[in-house]
Design an enzyme around this catalytic site. Structure first.
Site, mmCIF file in Angstrom:
data_model
loop_
_atom_site.group_PDB
_atom_site.id
_atom_site.type_symbol
_atom_site.label_atom_id
_atom_site.label_comp_id
_atom_site.label_asym_id
_atom_site.label_seq_id
_atom_site.Cartn_x
_atom_site.Cartn_y
_atom_site.Cartn_z
ATOM 1 N N LYS A 21 3.976 -4.392 -4.172
ATOM 2 C CA LYS A 21 4.180 -2.959 -4.377
ATOM 3 C C LYS A 21 5.512 -2.700 -5.099
ATOM 4 C CE LYS A 21 0.269 -1.472 -2.624
ATOM 5 N NZ LYS A 21 -0.411 -2.486 -1.853
HETATM 6 C C1 LIG Z 1 -1.431 -2.304 -0.659
HETATM 7 C C2 LIG Z 1 -2.494 -1.373 -0.272
HETATM 8 C C3 LIG Z 1 -2.814 -1.090 1.069
HETATM 9 C C4 LIG Z 1 -2.299 -1.839 2.254
HETATM 10 O O1 LIG Z 1 -1.013 -2.214 2.260
HETATM 11 P P1 LIG Z 1 -0.549 -3.636 2.867
HETATM 12 O O2 LIG Z 1 0.924 -3.405 2.997
HETATM 13 O O3 LIG Z 1 -0.892 -4.684 1.867
HETATM 14 O O4 LIG Z 1 -1.198 -3.824 4.183
HETATM 15 C C5 LIG Z 1 -3.748 -0.109 1.336
HETATM 16 N N1 LIG Z 1 -4.373 0.548 0.357
HETATM 17 C C6 LIG Z 1 -4.133 0.275 -0.936
HETATM 18 C C7 LIG Z 1 -4.864 1.053 -1.967
HETATM 19 C C8 LIG Z 1 -3.204 -0.684 -1.298
HETATM 20 O O5 LIG Z 1 -2.997 -0.960 -2.592
#
Ligand SMILES: *Cc1c(COP(=O)(O)O)cnc(C)c1O
Length: 379
Positions: A188
């Protein structure tokens, strides 16, 4: 980071000396679990998004943030949550985890976010919430989502895992509204290696969330935020092991200090992609100029059915790509869920292609990738 140094990866997290120093300083403090750094990270997130009296509760993943939001909203067995199928399955699993059912909704062609008219048509007696995603960091039609929720007494759980730092109107996502969830996973825009957060409206839901976050134990958050703990605690609710450690929070804090730099660099790369790919036959670029957007990924659409061939061509030229997303209603576990018409979702998921986007990416790399696409697509 790529296994093969000759390949341009889809994601490339920036882990600088600043982050390494933050980790070693956090180890020196000697309190490795949830503690003062966790509190500081929550405060930093709150300030960055202008949360005011809204409260930030950090969690150990974005998925656990979504799960806590669903649980605190009181969504349970027999309830339905309207959510795009064009999404990561973490959202759907967060709903399933509480015994509720996702109801799959189509998306709009322009912002790839939830189609609010389609969502309205899916509302039933059992609908408790709507869970929109700000795909790739581009806000969905939030005004209309909130108007719909208000008219039908629904909670809104914003999946803002792609949109940390995105501006909507004159506010930052998470700084207003109902429940907003962020992720700080490895890819992210900023990372705490793994981590997440829920932003709650002022009230007593944050306290419930803190109990859910740490095994239903009371007193804990308050003391741990001073790097201490109590041994005479009570257990006041069910709970999970979803808290964020000091080490992860320290990494998150070091990244938060650079978020504006990362956002600016990614906006420039996305704008350059838009410019260099405009007019390439059968390629459609995102319908945004990226002003005010915190771009998580850069996606194009390949309109002529040659997406798989283009993926191969890019691979042969050392360029990795991704697909966000396969529709959830095509997965074995979710095939049976109630859903609306999926025309746009199905078309989009066969056309969409994620190109490399990094916070430290040269204009030359964007130009090389764009040229490689133009060469292949131009007859
Ligand atoms: C990254 C992501 C998540 C979940 O986040 P994590 O930190 O990886 O558990 C949920 N929804 C979307 C669309 C994402 O890209």
């Amino acid at each position: 980071m790529s296994e093969d140094p000759n390949v341009i990866p889809v994601f490339q997290p920036v882990i600088g000396e600043d982050t390494l120093k933050a980790v070693s300083d956090a180890f020196d403090v000697g309190w490795l679990g949830m503690g003062a750094a966790t509190a500081a990270f929550e405060q930093g997130i709150s300030e960055r998004i202008g949360a005011g009296d809204r409260q930030v509760v950090a969690t150990n993943t974005g998925t656990s943030a979504l799960h806590v939001a669903v649980a605190v909203a009181g969504i349970g067995p027999g309830d339905e949550v309207i959510v795009p199928s064009f999404n990561f399955v973490a959202d759907h699993q967060a709903i399933s985890a509480e015994g509720a059912s996702p109801v799959f909704c189509d998306i709009r062609e322009d912002n790839l976010g939830i189609d609010v008219d389609a969502a309205e048509a899916l509302i039933s007696e059992r609908t408790k919430a709507i869970m929109p995603l700000h795909f790739a960091g581009v806000p969905c039609d939030l005004d209309r989502v909130y108007a719909l929720a208000e008219a039908h007494g629904l909670r809104v759980i914003e999946d803002a895992t792609h949109a940390f730092g995105t501006v909507y109107g004159d506010k930052t996502i998470g700084g207003f509204g109902d429940l907003t969830c962020f992720s700080f996973d490895p890819v992210k825009i900023i990372t705490s290696i793994d981590g997440g957060a829920v932003v709650f409206p002022a009230g007593n839901e944050p306290e419930h969330a803190r109990h859910l976050r740490l095994l239903g134990i009371d007193k804990d958050t308050e003391l741990r935020y001073q790097n201490k703990r109590a041994w005479d605690y009570d257990v006041v609710s069910r709970g999970f092991r979803y808290h964020l450690t000091n080490i992860n929070a320290s990494i998150g804090l070091s990244q938060l200090a650079r978020v504006d730099e990362f956002i600016g660099a990614r906006q420039s790369s996305c704008q350059l992609y838009n410019e260099l790919l405009s007019g390439v036959p059968e390629i459609r670029t995102p319908e945004t100029d990226f002003e005010g957007i915190s771009p998580f990924i850069y996606t194009i659409r390949v309109l002529d059915g040659r997406r798989e061939a283009l993926i191969e061509h890019l691979r042969a030229n050392g360029i990795a790509t991704g697909i966000h997303f396969m529709p959830a209603h095509s997965y074995t576990y979710y095939r049976v869920c109630r859903r609306g018409d999926m025309t746009v979702t199905e078309r989009l998921s066969s056309q969409i292609l994620t190109l490399p986007l990094h916070s430290e990416m040269t204009r030359g790399t964007v130009a090389f990738i764009s040229d490689t696409i133009r060469d292949f697509m131009t007859p």
